[in-house]
Design an enzyme around this catalytic site. Sequence first.
Site: not given
Length: 280
Positions: A114, A144
């Site tokens: 994201h 991440n």
Amino acid sequence: MKSHLLAALLCVLAIPGYAQDPACARSYYQGTAPIVANARLAQGATELCFTEFAVMHSPLSRAAIWSAEHLTPSRVRAARSLQRADAFHPDSRLPSKDRAELADFARSGMDRGHLAPSGDMSTPEAQYESFTLSNIVAQDPDNNRHLFAGIEMAVRNLVERRGSLYVITGPLFTGAKVKQLNGRILVPDRIFKVVFDPAAQKGAAYVVNNEPGTAYEVVSLPELEAMAGLVFFPSLPAEAKASKLPLPRPELRGRSDRGIEKSAERVLNDLSRAAQLLTR
């Protein structure tokens, strides 16, 4: 003087070609979108508005150039009460030839990372929108899930301490050769997260390599603009851009954090043993 010249040069090089949607304005400082000064990325760039963030999408990378948010303490508190529900999906507003598909990430070894994180979203609708692939980049799994997740958490905590903040997250393609997923999705070699405090009129950015580990740097807005070919807050005076906001350390958890703790413990043990030997 250098920051004045850089801002002027970037504005001259910026290629319009997209109209700012008023629905996106609430995600931008003073309602003004960042300027894409990189001519290749600007070509065909499309502004996409979501409930709680806005994206500038590039058909070249088939990913976002940046994703912008306006975070407030009330929004952060509401987001903490939601359970994450993964629902990755392509952005149907984009032509299929220009957008990322779920198949592009399959068996790639990369996470769907994201930009505007799901943990920032205060409603189920906004959280669902955050899983749209136009808000996603190809990201190293360790990066991440550990370092970048820690940066996101640190920013949310900073919002609760300082109040309203504007946050812009995006990829950097600074390497000599850019990798691709499935021959379609460009893989960034670095990722940034800009944090701007409108009350203090100061900002700064985290910059991390898209790879395993816990290393990161904090740079000023003019430094990042030069790297990214973007103008993040066009209405902000150069003097304010040069004022660097102190950013907190990422709140690391999980394997990477345990590794740091173990390393520190080993160092302390070694120093203790050395001190004992010297006193004998």
